[in-house]
Design a protein around this motif. Structure first.
Motif, short mmCIF file in Angstrom:
data_model
loop_
_atom_site.label_atom_id
_atom_site.label_comp_id
_atom_site.label_asym_id
_atom_site.label_seq_id
_atom_site.Cartn_x
_atom_site.Cartn_y
_atom_site.Cartn_z
N CYS A 1 6.48 -1.24 -5.57
CA CYS A 1 5.82 -0.44 -4.54
C CYS A 1 5.98 1.04 -4.87
CB CYS A 1 6.34 -0.78 -3.15
SG CYS A 1 8.00 -0.25 -2.79
N PRO A 2 5.00 1.85 -4.44
CA PRO A 2 5.02 3.28 -4.79
C PRO A 2 6.28 3.97 -4.27
CG PRO A 2 3.05 2.70 -3.50
CD PRO A 2 3.89 1.48 -3.61
N ASP B 1 6.70 -0.26 9.53
CA ASP B 1 5.54 0.04 8.68
C ASP B 1 5.27 -1.09 7.69
OD1 ASP B 1 7.62 0.60 6.90
OD2 ASP B 1 7.23 2.75 6.89
N PRO C 1 0.79 -1.23 0.00
CA PRO C 1 0.00 0.00 0.00
C PRO C 1 0.82 1.29 0.00
CG PRO C 1 -0.15 -1.11 2.13
CD PRO C 1 0.59 -2.03 1.21
N HIS C 2 2.08 1.23 0.43
CA HIS C 2 2.94 2.40 0.47
C HIS C 2 4.39 1.93 0.44
CE1 HIS C 2 2.62 0.90 4.56
NE2 HIS C 2 3.83 1.38 4.75
N ARG C 3 5.29 2.85 0.15
CA ARG C 3 6.71 2.48 0.15
C ARG C 3 7.18 2.38 1.60
NH1 ARG C 3 10.50 2.10 -3.53
NH2 ARG C 3 12.68 2.31 -2.94
#
Length: 186
Positions: free
Chosen positions: A184-185, A91, A11-13
């Motif tokens: 991943c972003p 995270d 969902p996020h880096r």
């Protein structure tokens, strides 16, 4: 815990990543690959824990507290004294939930090779003689066999908002490292 598979997008880096699994599952190898891919520093937690003659270093918890406050890191999720502190800051968690037979094959090969080569590990330590498998109840091979299922119990206690990528085979590990991790972003 937000459970993801080897195919799900991240969902996020991530900037602070933990790699969980039983002894011999490949945590350090995967942690290094994640760190290289994301260009994050890898802190090998065993190097902070093991002093000469396999004694725990008194500085261990302070060293973990020091690096966990950094903005970026990748490390292995082990040692009960610091697991909760690391999980609070992470995270992303990558869970190597490999079958016991596979883990034991990997661990036997690694342990025997290290012993035959007398490979220097952390702070000059080497694997003990192979015969200690019969005499030491905490020999790495016996430890891995006995504690194989413990990681699943620990996972159930993670913060609910921590994304967890659960990888159940070497094929899934390779697919995830080559796919979702690389995509991943920014």
């Amino acid at each position: 815990m937000a459970l993801l598979t080897s195919e799900d997008a991240i969902p996020h880096r991530p900037r602070r990543v933990l790699v969980a699994g039983t002894s011999g599952s490949g945590k350090t190898t995967v942690a290094r690959r994640i760190a290289a891919t994301l260009r994050l520093p890898h802190i090998e937690i065993d190097a902070l824990f093991h002093g000469p003659d396999w004694t725990p270093l008194p500085s261990f918890e302070n060293e973990v507290d020091r690096f966990r406050e950094r903005e970026e890191w990748v490390t292995e999720w082990q040692y009960s004294k610091v697991r909760a502190r690391l999980a609070e800051r992470a995270d992303l968690m990558v869970w190597l939930d490999l079958p016991r037979a596979q883990v034991m094959r990997q661990l036997v090969r690694r342990t025997v090779a290290r012993r035959i080569r007398r490979e220097k590990l952390w702070n000059g330590n080497v694997e003990p003689p192979l015969w200690t498998l019969c005499t030491d109840p905490d020999h790495i091979l016996r430890w891995a066999w006995r504690t194989h299922g413990d990681t699943a119990t620990r996972m159930a206690q993670l913060p609910p908002n921590l994304p967890v990528v659960r990888l159940r085979s070497r094929r899934q590990v390779a697919a995830w490292l080559a796919g979702p991790l690389r995509r991943c972003p920014p």
